[in-house]
Motif scaffolding. Structure first.
Motif, PDB file in Angstrom:
ATOM      1  N   LEU A   1       0.830  -1.205   0.000  1.00 43.67           N
ATOM      2  CA  LEU A   1       0.000   0.000   0.000  1.00 43.67           C
ATOM      3  C   LEU A   1       0.864   1.254   0.000  1.00 43.67           C
ATOM      4  N   SER A   2       1.990   1.222   0.716  1.00 42.86           N
ATOM      5  CA  SER A   2       2.914   2.356   0.697  1.00 42.86           C
ATOM      6  C   SER A   2       3.478   2.569  -0.695  1.00 42.86           C
ATOM      7  N   SER A   3       3.796   1.468  -1.371  1.00 43.75           N
ATOM      8  CA  SER A   3       4.303   1.569  -2.732  1.00 43.75           C
ATOM      9  C   SER A   3       3.241   2.133  -3.669  1.00 43.75           C
ATOM     10  N   LEU A   4       2.020   1.665  -3.504  1.00 45.81           N
ATOM     11  CA  LEU A   4       0.922   2.178  -4.321  1.00 45.81           C
ATOM     12  C   LEU A   4       0.715   3.668  -4.072  1.00 45.81           C
ATOM     13  N   HIS A   5       0.892   4.089  -2.827  1.00 44.44           N
ATOM     14  CA  HIS A   5       0.765   5.515  -2.514  1.00 44.44           C
ATOM     15  C   HIS A   5       1.792   6.338  -3.275  1.00 44.44           C
ATOM     16  N   MET A   6       3.039   5.865  -3.320  1.00 47.63           N
ATOM     17  CA  MET A   6       4.070   6.602  -4.045  1.00 47.63           C
ATOM     18  C   MET A   6       3.756   6.666  -5.536  1.00 47.63           C
ATOM     19  N   ARG A   7       3.201   5.596  -6.083  1.00 47.84           N
ATOM     20  CA  ARG A   7       2.803   5.628  -7.490  1.00 47.84           C
ATOM     21  C   ARG A   7       1.625   6.583  -7.696  1.00 47.84           C
ATOM     22  N   LEU A   8       0.805   6.708  -6.673  1.00 49.03           N
ATOM     23  CA  LEU A   8      -0.374   7.557  -6.753  1.00 49.03           C
ATOM     24  C   LEU A   8      -0.018   9.037  -6.762  1.00 49.03           C
ATOM     25  N   VAL A   9       1.034   9.410  -6.015  1.00 51.13           N
ATOM     26  CA  VAL A   9       1.337  10.833  -5.853  1.00 51.13           C
ATOM     27  C   VAL A   9       2.545  11.308  -6.642  1.00 51.13           C
ATOM     28  N   SER A  10       3.241  10.411  -7.336  1.00 47.73           N
ATOM     29  CA  SER A  10       4.445  10.821  -8.066  1.00 47.73           C
ATOM     30  C   SER A  10       4.509  10.103  -9.406  1.00 47.73           C
ATOM     31  N   PRO A  11       5.157  10.701 -10.386  1.00 49.31           N
ATOM     32  CA  PRO A  11       5.195  10.081 -11.718  1.00 49.31           C
ATOM     33  C   PRO A  11       6.093   8.863 -11.805  1.00 49.31           C
ATOM     34  N   ASP A  12       7.095   8.749 -10.947  1.00 50.30           N
ATOM     35  CA  ASP A  12       8.078   7.669 -11.064  1.00 50.30           C
ATOM     36  C   ASP A  12       8.282   6.867  -9.786  1.00 50.30           C
ATOM     37  N   GLY A  13       7.766   7.333  -8.670  1.00 50.40           N
ATOM     38  CA  GLY A  13       8.095   6.727  -7.391  1.00 50.40           C
ATOM     39  C   GLY A  13       7.363   5.429  -7.112  1.00 50.40           C
ATOM     40  N   SER A  14       7.946   4.656  -6.205  1.00 51.25           N
ATOM     41  CA  SER A  14       7.354   3.426  -5.684  1.00 51.25           C
ATOM     42  C   SER A  14       8.288   2.912  -4.608  1.00 51.25           C
ATOM     43  N   GLU A  15       7.802   2.019  -3.764  1.00 49.62           N
ATOM     44  CA  GLU A  15       8.717   1.310  -2.890  1.00 49.62           C
ATOM     45  C   GLU A  15       9.447   0.242  -3.715  1.00 49.62           C
ATOM     46  N   TYR A  16      10.364  -0.463  -3.106  1.00 51.07           N
ATOM     47  CA  TYR A  16      11.200  -1.413  -3.832  1.00 51.07           C
ATOM     48  C   TYR A  16      11.588  -2.530  -2.883  1.00 51.07           C
ATOM     49  N   ARG A  17      12.006  -3.646  -3.423  1.00 50.98           N
ATOM     50  CA  ARG A  17      12.346  -4.795  -2.592  1.00 50.98           C
ATOM     51  C   ARG A  17      13.715  -4.618  -1.934  1.00 50.98           C
ATOM     52  N   THR A  18      13.855  -5.210  -0.778  1.00 48.96           N
ATOM     53  CA  THR A  18      15.128  -5.154  -0.062  1.00 48.96           C
ATOM     54  C   THR A  18      16.265  -5.687  -0.925  1.00 48.96           C
ATOM     55  N   GLU A  19      16.028  -6.797  -1.594  1.00 51.89           N
ATOM     56  CA  GLU A  19      17.084  -7.392  -2.415  1.00 51.89           C
ATOM     57  C   GLU A  19      17.462  -6.482  -3.576  1.00 51.89           C
ATOM     58  N   ASP A  20      16.504  -5.707  -4.069  1.00 56.57           N
ATOM     59  CA  ASP A  20      16.804  -4.783  -5.162  1.00 56.57           C
ATOM     60  C   ASP A  20      17.820  -3.729  -4.727  1.00 56.57           C
ATOM     61  N   VAL A  21      17.584  -3.083  -3.581  1.00 56.75           N
ATOM     62  CA  VAL A  21      18.489  -2.017  -3.168  1.00 56.75           C
ATOM     63  C   VAL A  21      19.867  -2.574  -2.829  1.00 56.75           C
ATOM     64  N   ARG A  22      19.920  -3.783  -2.306  1.00 56.63           N
ATOM     65  CA  ARG A  22      21.231  -4.379  -2.036  1.00 56.63           C
ATOM     66  C   ARG A  22      21.994  -4.619  -3.345  1.00 56.63           C
ATOM     67  N   THR A  23      21.280  -4.978  -4.390  1.00 56.83           N
ATOM     68  CA  THR A  23      21.912  -5.129  -5.702  1.00 56.83           C
ATOM     69  C   THR A  23      22.404  -3.791  -6.220  1.00 56.83           C
TER      70      THR A  23
END
Length: 343
Positions: A295-317
């Protein structure tokens, strides 16, 4: 056409959770109104009857009993006979003027969530972000043009960053480092918590230049104007100040993957050898099953053109690609994930 089999199947499944989910926003609005009216402050000194609360808050007597009992049912008030008192949760976090007050964050969510989420269906079908201030653009709309609006906005963020700062102050072995910069640190609230807990640290905040007046006012009021340096600039075009530790809290979720990678490369150049990067967000679990994070990720997509949350493994990569090593991930405050890595 409904059949007997359909009714039999439905009868075997309790619809209660569906009904509860359908009216979930009602409970949140009760909390928001209680904070706005000052109910918890009115009970800060101890139990009182409904008439006292009505007089102290402006609550209409016709609405009072159901409203106060609903707060008790939600676990925010306790009722004994005809007297009410703050429940431990409310006494700890919802009494104005206390060091742990989170009412500003409650008010911020009330201001920012309902208008945008009310346009969720439109966003889902068009892919267009629904800004907090329609036709004004950006996550904070035109609040930066009104200092009082920005102060209220940051006050809500401060209510949360106080807790985050205390957590980070105890979670990291700061004795190994002599300096840090809070990237996107707004008016310096998280930085102020860290320097209070660890006076040996040289502190900095890097944010848009328009934030400087609010930073100067806030840190001056805290008596820390000479302890925290402000650098104005853009994450992607200006030099990020060098430090042993650079903190990115609620930053990466505002950009797409390419910009995240670019920013982490730039941060790597600014972290001193032997230093660390700290990244915290409401990161999505790697299996994408945690509804609150999604839901937090959906919120970022709702209020910004590019934002979203991301997976822990993604940021470590991404951190590894940027040149960082030895990344670790751990829960933070029960709502966030903290990822750290070495330079």
């Amino acid at each position: 056409m409904t059949t007997t089999d359909d009714r039999t199947t439905a009868a075997a499944v309790d619809p209660g959770p569906l009904i509860k989910l359908t009216i979930a926003d009602c409970a949140a609005k009760v909390l928001h109104s209680a904070v706005t009216l000052g109910v918890f402050g009115a009970l800060a000194e101890g139990p009182a009857g409904a008439d006292h609360i009505v007089a102290a808050t402006g609550l209409h007597r016709r609405m009072a009993d159901d409203f106060l009992d609903a707060l008790a049912g939600l676990g925010l008030l306790e009722r004994s006979g005809d007297r009410y008192s703050n429940a431990p949760l409310a006494q700890a976090y919802l009494v104005p003027g206390t060091a742990t007050y989170l009412g500003g964050f409650v008010e911020l969510t009330n201001e920012t969530l309902y208008g945008t989420w009310g346009r969720l269906t439109e966003a889902l079908t068009t892919g267009t972000p629904q800004h907090l201030d329609p036709d004004k653009g950006g996550f904070v709309g035109d609040k930066h043009k009104d200092p009082e609006k920005m102060k209220r906005f940051f006050a809500g963020l401060d209510a949360y960053s106080d807790r985050m700062g205390i957590e980070l102050a105890g979670r990291i072995d700061w004795s190994r480092y002599s300096s840090f910069v809070d990237l996107g640190g707004a008016r310096g609230n998280l930085a102020s918590v860290l320097v209070k807990e660890h006076p040996h640290l040289t502190a900095g905040v890097f944010d848009l230049e328009r934030t400087r007046p609010l930073f100067t006012e806030h840190t001056g009021r805290l008596g820390l104007g000479d302890r925290i340096a402000f650098t104005g600039g853009d994450f992607f075009t200006d030099d990020i100040p060098k430090a042993d530790v650079i903190v990115l809290g609620h930053i990466l979720h505002g950009f797409d993957t390419d910009r995240r990678r670019e920013l982490l490369r730039r941060v790597h150049e600014s972290v001193n050898p032997g230093g660390r990067i700290l990244v915290y967000d409401r990161m999505i679990d790697d299996e994408r099953r945690n509804a609150e994070r999604l839901l937090s990720s959906l919120h970022m997509r709702l209020v910004s053109p590019d934002g979203s949350e991301y997976r822990t493994e993604d940021v470590r990569t991404w951190l590894s690609e940027a040149g960082f090593t030895d990344s670790t991930a751990e829960p933070l405050l029960g709502t966030h994930t903290l990822v750290t890595a070495a330079r």
